[in-house]
Scaffold this active site. Structure first.
Site, mmCIF file in Angstrom:
data_model
loop_
_atom_site.group_PDB
_atom_site.id
_atom_site.type_symbol
_atom_site.label_atom_id
_atom_site.label_comp_id
_atom_site.label_asym_id
_atom_site.label_seq_id
_atom_site.Cartn_x
_atom_site.Cartn_y
_atom_site.Cartn_z
ATOM 1 N N SER A 58 -2.325 8.100 5.487
ATOM 2 C CA SER A 58 -1.114 7.521 4.926
ATOM 3 C C SER A 58 -0.003 8.579 4.790
ATOM 4 O O SER A 58 0.342 9.218 5.793
ATOM 5 C CB SER A 58 -1.447 6.853 3.585
ATOM 6 O OG SER A 58 -0.438 5.979 3.182
ATOM 7 N N ASP A 98 -1.731 -2.927 9.862
ATOM 8 C CA ASP A 98 -1.603 -2.149 8.635
ATOM 9 C C ASP A 98 -0.247 -2.440 8.000
ATOM 10 O O ASP A 98 0.790 -2.327 8.650
ATOM 11 C CB ASP A 98 -1.735 -0.657 8.983
ATOM 12 C CG ASP A 98 -1.804 0.246 7.768
ATOM 13 O OD1 ASP A 98 -1.339 -0.146 6.686
ATOM 14 O OD2 ASP A 98 -2.313 1.370 7.916
ATOM 15 N N HIS A 110 -6.140 -0.237 5.668
ATOM 16 C CA HIS A 110 -5.371 1.004 5.575
ATOM 17 C C HIS A 110 -6.330 2.142 5.280
ATOM 18 O O HIS A 110 -6.988 2.158 4.241
ATOM 19 C CB HIS A 110 -4.344 0.860 4.445
ATOM 20 C CG HIS A 110 -3.401 2.000 4.302
ATOM 21 N ND1 HIS A 110 -2.501 2.358 5.282
ATOM 22 C CD2 HIS A 110 -3.194 2.879 3.276
ATOM 23 C CE1 HIS A 110 -1.776 3.384 4.863
ATOM 24 N NE2 HIS A 110 -2.192 3.724 3.649
#
Length: 537
Positions: A222, A443, A471
């Site tokens: 991320s 995502d 994710h």
């Protein structure tokens, strides 16, 4: 991620050169820096974050240390502490060195990720790596750790509805955002100017140096993908392997990307509603997405008038169900609570789900403070609220699920006490190793298009795509992905060949969830709490 996501500008200069810091002074400072002293970790170590790892594969002890780094790299006289932990590999020969890990945010603890990564690495790789976690500046056990407000008061439920209907509603929420920004400025005026992704990347390089490694490997999820890309730009000759999982769009740091993210969360929310409709015999909320959407909106409106259990109003509902955008593993539990409330009038399942997944504590407030400190400082945000109102009104017409909640999560940046900087211009370098990008195609926190754009910036990168929207893909139960990861970490082997626009390689996704009676357990890359702090939200 996201985490959350917004407009790239020009390059930040290399401080030791561009701002005129004498190179001798920097060298002397490094020579005088204390060596790392590793010892037992106080209070043990948690296994939270992105990894659902098998138990029992790590028997080496966890070690902890603190590294002093400059608060300001242009004037390195004052230092702050960066908390580290590691699990050392057993191998004496054939070592692969240090693998630094970061779960996202900004604001999430890398130390929480170490045990899970070390346990989850396939094919004996944990024996060959020292897996190293760190709490970035301002986070967790690092010193100081940012705290701006009393979390009990700030997060007291039920909060005002995050979707304003009137200008008065809007003014209440603006006031909340303004007060948070003001509180951070009053407490941390000396530190906020130095809370940037670039400085965290520079901290990483001092970690590398303190570990005695000429090169490090890095696994970032991320927001951690952006941190890794910034490190690659600043220190291209100091990387051995670079894995970016659930990739931030390097074009949109940060305001623009949050708008894109809200659209992606709407798509993912609609996936959830369609899944409920397919299982209508179980949940009885409607056999079509339209019918389930009607039930959703009715529930949200009812909670505005009568919060479930006196605590779950529409804003708390948003917090809980945002989690479903990060992982479909939790869909059966979310659907069960939704059905119980709508069909039976039972508030307890909804309240229990909120308490399990979305109640914010002091750690969450620290994550949020760092999230804002970094994102508001990294790049420019609109300071004219009329721009926010116009953009959110337009986006909300297409994506009502998260547009306004996402806006208010980031709104303190409109009033942030420190001026914004200029984000690092991510770019390629021939000194970089091959780079592995891993991405879910639906995502929501870090939309797929961002991974394609990141690949375009690094000519030796390859993109491994997985269907679905979970994710944080690697080390999360997808055997195909983990085999590709192991091959790359072992000897640099990338999937390929490189494609023009399509993924360079694909792995099948994890099967869709099925309704169950037992509550699901889900972990997403730490940050945005329901990851708040995952890179946008």
């Amino acid at each position: 991620m996201k985490k959350r996501v917004v407009g790239i500008a020009a390059s930040i200069a290399m401080l030791a050169v561009a701002v005129g810091v004498p190179q001798g002074a920097v060298a002397q400072e490094r020579q005088e820096r204390e060596a790392l002293v590793w010892g037992p970790c106080e209070g043990g170590a948690s296994v939270t974050g992105a990894v659902l790892a098998p138990a029992g594969r790590v028997d080496n002890p966890m070690e902890c240390a603190t590294l002093r780094v400059p608060l300001d790299y242009a004037n390195p006289s004052q230092t702050i502490g960066i908390a580290l932990n590691r699990i050392r590999g057993k191998a004496v020969h054939d070592r692969l060195g240090a693998l630094l890990v970061n779960p996202g945010g900004p604001g999430a603890s890398g130390r929480d990720l170490v045990k899970g990564v070390a346990a989850g690495l396939p094919d004996g790789l944990a024996d060959r790596f020292d897996v190293v976690g760190f709490d970035p500046r301002g986070v967790g056990a690092s010193d100081p750790a940012l705290k701006c407000v009393d979390p009990k008061k700030y997060y007291e439920a039920p909060r005002a509805d995050q979707v304003p209907v009137t200008r008065h509603d809007e003014s209440v929420l603006i006031g909340r955002a303004r007060r948070y920004a003001q509180a951070c400025g009053e407490r941390w005026s000396w530190m906020l100017p130095h809370m940037t992704t670039e400085n965290s990347a520079r901290d990483m390089d001092l970690i590398r140096e303190a570990l005695g490694e000429s090169k490090i490997s890095f696994l970032g999820y991320s927001y951690g993908t952006y941190l890794g890309a910034v490190y690659a730009t600043l220190f291209p000759d100091r990387l051995k392997r670079l894995v970016l999982d659930s990739v931030v769009d390097p074009r949109g740091i940060w305001y623009r990307s949050n708008l894109d993210q809200s659209i992606a969360f709407q798509d993912r929310h609609e996936d959830f509603l369609k899944w409920i409709a397919r299982h209508n015999p179980v949940y009885r909320l409607g056999a079509t997405e339209r019918a389930v959407s009607f039930a959703w909106n009715a529930m949200r409106h009812r909670l505005a008038d009568r919060p479930a259990g006196g605590v779950v109003g529409p804003s708390e509902l948003d917090d809980v169900y945002t989690l479903g955008g990060y992982s479909d593993v939790v869909w059966p539990q979310l659907a069960k609570a939704f059905s119980a409330y709508v069909k039976k009038g039972e508030a307890a399942p909804l309240v229990n789900t909120y308490r399990k997944h979305a109640v914010n504590d002091a750690k969450d407030e620290n994550n949020y403070a760092v999230y804002l400190a970094v994102q508001c400082r990294d790049a420019a945000w609109p300071r004219d609220w009329a721009r926010w109102r116009a953009d959110m009104t337009r986006a909300n017409a297409r994506a009502p699920f998260l547009t306004w909640p996402n806006a208010w999560y980031n709104a303190p940046c409109a009033f942030w006490p420190q001026p914004a900087g200029t984000p690092v211009q991510i770019h390629d370098d021939d000194k970089l190793p091959p780079i592995l990008l891993i991405q879910g195609q639906r995502d929501a926190a870090t939309p797929y298009a961002g991974a394609v754009r990141m690949r375009a910036l690094f000519h030796r990168s390859r993109l491994l795509a997985v269907p679905g929207g979970n994710h944080g893909v690697a080390l999360n139960g997808n055997a195909c992905v983990d085999r590709r990861l192991a091959a790359y970490l072992r000897d640099g082997t990338l999937p390929g060949p490189r494609q023009a626009s399509a993924p360079d390689a694909r792995c099948p996704g994890i099967p869709a969830p099925v309704p169950v009676t037992a509550p699901a357990t889900v972990r997403v890359p730490a940050g945005h709490t329901a990851e708040r702090g995952d890179q946008s939200r």
